[in-house]
Design an enzyme around this catalytic site. Structure first.
Site, PDB file in Angstrom:
ATOM      1  N   HIS A 295     -23.485  31.700 -17.365  1.00  0.00           N
ATOM      2  CA  HIS A 295     -24.389  31.258 -16.300  1.00  0.00           C
ATOM      3  C   HIS A 295     -23.623  30.505 -15.203  1.00  0.00           C
ATOM      4  O   HIS A 295     -23.846  30.728 -13.999  1.00  0.00           O
ATOM      5  CB  HIS A 295     -25.469  30.365 -16.909  1.00  0.00           C
ATOM      6  CG  HIS A 295     -26.329  29.683 -15.895  1.00  0.00           C
ATOM      7  ND1 HIS A 295     -27.444  30.272 -15.357  1.00  0.00           N
ATOM      8  CD2 HIS A 295     -26.223  28.450 -15.307  1.00  0.00           C
ATOM      9  CE1 HIS A 295     -28.007  29.436 -14.493  1.00  0.00           C
ATOM     10  NE2 HIS A 295     -27.278  28.321 -14.450  1.00  0.00           N
ATOM     11  N   GLU A 296     -22.712  29.626 -15.588  1.00  0.00           N
ATOM     12  CA  GLU A 296     -21.957  28.848 -14.590  1.00  0.00           C
ATOM     13  C   GLU A 296     -20.965  29.724 -13.827  1.00  0.00           C
ATOM     14  O   GLU A 296     -20.764  29.526 -12.625  1.00  0.00           O
ATOM     15  CB  GLU A 296     -21.224  27.704 -15.288  1.00  0.00           C
ATOM     16  CG  GLU A 296     -22.136  26.718 -16.012  1.00  0.00           C
ATOM     17  CD  GLU A 296     -23.136  26.067 -15.064  1.00  0.00           C
ATOM     18  OE1 GLU A 296     -22.828  25.918 -13.866  1.00  0.00           O
ATOM     19  OE2 GLU A 296     -24.242  25.710 -15.528  1.00  0.00           O
ATOM     20  N   HIS A 299     -22.681  31.690 -10.940  1.00  0.00           N
ATOM     21  CA  HIS A 299     -22.904  30.995  -9.659  1.00  0.00           C
ATOM     22  C   HIS A 299     -21.760  31.284  -8.675  1.00  0.00           C
ATOM     23  O   HIS A 299     -21.997  31.439  -7.474  1.00  0.00           O
ATOM     24  CB  HIS A 299     -23.019  29.487  -9.886  1.00  0.00           C
ATOM     25  CG  HIS A 299     -24.369  29.051 -10.372  1.00  0.00           C
ATOM     26  ND1 HIS A 299     -25.535  29.299  -9.683  1.00  0.00           N
ATOM     27  CD2 HIS A 299     -24.739  28.374 -11.494  1.00  0.00           C
ATOM     28  CE1 HIS A 299     -26.561  28.788 -10.335  1.00  0.00           C
ATOM     29  NE2 HIS A 299     -26.112  28.225 -11.458  1.00  0.00           N
ATOM     30  N   GLU A 357     -30.759  29.925  -9.636  1.00  0.00           N
ATOM     31  CA  GLU A 357     -30.651  29.759 -11.082  1.00  0.00           C
ATOM     32  C   GLU A 357     -31.110  31.018 -11.814  1.00  0.00           C
ATOM     33  O   GLU A 357     -30.489  31.430 -12.809  1.00  0.00           O
ATOM     34  CB  GLU A 357     -31.486  28.552 -11.529  1.00  0.00           C
ATOM     35  CG  GLU A 357     -30.972  27.204 -11.045  1.00  0.00           C
ATOM     36  CD  GLU A 357     -29.616  26.872 -11.616  1.00  0.00           C
ATOM     37  OE1 GLU A 357     -29.330  27.265 -12.768  1.00  0.00           O
ATOM     38  OE2 GLU A 357     -28.826  26.208 -10.916  1.00  0.00           O
TER      39      GLU A 357
END
Length: 450
Positions: A295-296, A299, A357
Site C-alpha cells: 500500500h505504501e 502511493h 488511499e
C-alpha cells in the site's frame, strides 16, 4: 521717685523701638521695590534679545532656501548647525551669509528659480510647519512617517476599475494553468491536477528523509540494526515486492524504527522505507506485512506525493484569497482563516486523500498478489486493525476511508487479485505497477496485460 520714673522709661523705650522698626520697614519695602524693578528690566531685555535672535534665524533660513532651491544634505546640516545651534545672538537685521559653492550643489530647475519659488511658497501655511519640514520640504527629515496602506486605500483600490481587470486576468490565467496540468489516473479514471515532475518529487522526498532522521535523533528514537529479526523480516518482504513495484531502479533504503507504541509505515519518494515496530505486532504474517508495504509503495507508483503538493498550492491560493477579501470588507481575519481552512479541507483535501488511499489499496493488492503473497490476508489484517484501533472521527472528516469500507472494497477486488497470483511466476518483469506507470505517462485509463 523711682516708682514714678519706671513707667516713663518704659514708654520712652517703647517709642524709640517703634520708630526704629518703622524706619526699617520703610527701607526694606523700598529695597524690595527696587529689586523687583531691576528684575523686570532684565527679563524684558532677555526676552527682547531672544525675539531678535528668532527673527534673525527665520530671516536667514528664508534667504538660505531662496539661494538653494534644491538644498543638499551637507547644506542642510550646515544650515541647521549654523543658524539653530550657534551660540551667537543676532541683533538688528542680519545679512545672509554669502553662498559657498559645494561640489554637491545642484543647478536651478529648468523652469527658473523665480517660478520654482512661486510654486514652493504658493501655500500659505508653509511657514507654519516644523523646522525640519521647512528646511527640507521633500520630507526627508520627517520624524513620523505615514502608514504605507490604510483601510481607505485598500477599499479605494478594491473599487478601482483596473483592480477588476487585474482580478479577471488572474482568474482566467489560473483556470488556463489548471486545465493545462490535468492528467488522468489509470484504472480509476480520476482526473487530477499535478504540476510537479518526478525529479522534483524525489528532491522533496530527500529533504523529508534527512529531516526525519534528524527528528528521530533529537527524540532519542533508535533504528534497529540489520541483524535484528524485525529488520530481517521487513527486508525479506521488500525483496519480493520491489521487482513488482515498477521502481526497481530506485536507491532503496529500509529503516525499522524501534517504537512499539506506533503502528505506522510509509515510503518516501526515492525508495526510503520507514517501518515502526508497532505495526509488526498487527501484521503477524509476511502476507499481512506485504499488505502494508504494498500500500505504501503504491502511493509512489501513482505519484500521490506530487498530487498532494500541487493540491496544497491550490488550497493555499483559495485560502489566502478568502483572507484578503475578508480583510477588505472588515471581517475577522483569524476567524476567516480557520473557518476557510476547515471548509477547504472538508470539501477538497479530505475527499481527494480518501480517493488516493483507495487507489493505493488496489495497486498494493495487485502488487502483493503478483509477488505470490496471499491477497486474502489483506482482509484479515484490516479486520484486526478495525478491532484494535477505534475510529474517532466520521469518514467524511477523515483523510482515510473507514476500515469497514476498506474491507468491503478489498473483497470486491479479491477475484482479480487471486487470478493475478495464479498467473504470476513470482519472477516476471512485466508487473502491474510497470503497466500502471506507463499508462500514467501515456494518459491511458485501461491497463491491458498480455
Amino acid at each position: 521717685m523711682l516708682p514714678i520714673l519706671r513707667p516713663s522709661l518704659g514708654v520712652v523705650a517703647s517709642s524709640v523701638i517703634g520708630q526704629r522698626a518703622g524706619l526699617t520697614a520703610v527701607v526694606g519695602t523700598r529695597a524690595l521695590a527696587a529689586a523687583s524693578a531691576a528684575f523686570r528690566t532684565r527679563a524684558r531685555a532677555r526676552l527682547s534679545t531672544a525675539l531678535q535672535s528668532t527673527t534673525a534665524t527665520s530671516t536667514i533660513t528664508r534667504s538660505f532656501l531662496h539661494d538653494h532651491p534644491y538644498p543638499s544634505s551637507q547644506q542642510q546640516l550646515r544650515a541647521y548647525g549654523r543658524h539653530v545651534t550657534s551660540p551667537r545672538l543676532y541683533s538688528g537685521t542680519p545679512t545672509p551669509p554669502p553662498r559657498r559653492p559645494t561640489p554637491t550643489a545642484r543647478g536651478p530647475p529648468p523652469w527658473g528659480v523665480q517660478q520654482h519659488q512661486q510654486r514652493r511658497f504658493a501655500s500659505n501655511d508653509w511657514w507654519n510647519r516644523s523646522f525640519n519640514e521647512r528646511i527640507d520640504p521633500y520630507g526627508v527629515h520627517r520624524r513620523y512617517a505615514d502608514p504605507l496602506f490604510t483601510n481607505q486605500d485598500l477599499k479605494r483600490a478594491a473599487r478601482h476599475q483596473n483592480t477588476k481587470y487585474f482580478a479577471v486576468f488572474c482568474v482566467a490565467g489560473t483556470i488556463i494553468f489548471y486545465f493545462i496540468n490535468l492528467e488522468t489516473v489509470p484504472v480509476s479514471g480520476r482526473t487530477r491536477f499535478n504540476i510537479y515532475s518526478r525529479k522534483r518529487v524525489v528532491e522533496a522526498g530527500d529533504l523529508s528523509y534527512r529531516r526525519l532522521l534528524y527528528d528521530l535523533e533529537q527524540q532519542g528514537v533508535g533504528v534497529l540494526p540489520d541483524w535484528d529479526y524485525r529488520t530481517q523480516r521487513v527486508k525479506r518482504v521488500m525483496a519480493k515486492l520491489i521487482p513488482f513495484s515498477g521502481m526497481r531502479d530506485e536507491k532503496w533504503k529500509i529503516f525499522v524504527i524501534d517504537d512499539p507504541h506506533t503502528a505506522n509505515a510509509f515510503v518516501l519518494p526515492g525508495g526510503k522505507v520507514f517501518v515502526f515496530s508497532g505495526i509488526l505486532q498487527l501484521a503477524r504474517t509476511d502476507s499481512q506485512l506485504a499488505t502494508v508495504l504494498g500500500h505504501e509503495i503504491a502511493h509512489n507508483v501513482a505519484d500521490h506525493v506530487g498530487e498532494r503538493m500541487s493540491q496544497n498550492i491550490g488550497v493555499n491560493i483559495l485560502l489566502y484569497s478568502l483572507v484578503v477579501l475578508t480583510s477588505v470588507f472588515g471581517l475577522g481575519v483569524l476567524i476567516a482563516q480557520f473557518a476557510g481552512a476547515w471548509a477547504l479541507n472538508t470539501a477538497i483535501s479530505n475527499p481527494m486523500s480518501r480517493k488516493q488511499e483507495s487507489e493505493a489499496d488496489y495497486i498494493g493488492l495487485m502488487m502483493m498478489a503478483e509477488a505470490c503473497y496471499d491477497p486474502r490476508e489483506a482482509v484479515t489484517f484490516w479486520k484486526r486493525m478495525n478491532r484494535t484501533t477505534q475510529e474517532k472521527v466520521p469518514e467524511w472528516m477523515s483523510t482515510h476511508p473507514s476500515h469497514s469500507n476498506r474491507i468491503e472494497k478489498i473483497q470486491e477486488w479479491l477475484p482479480e487479485a487471486l487470478e493475478k497470483r495464479e498467473r504470476s511466476d513470482c519472477r516476471t518483469t512485466a508487473s502491474f505497477a510497470d503497466l500502471f506507470r506507463q499508462a500514467l505517462l501515456n494518459g491511458v485509463v485501461e491497463i491491458r496485460q498480455y
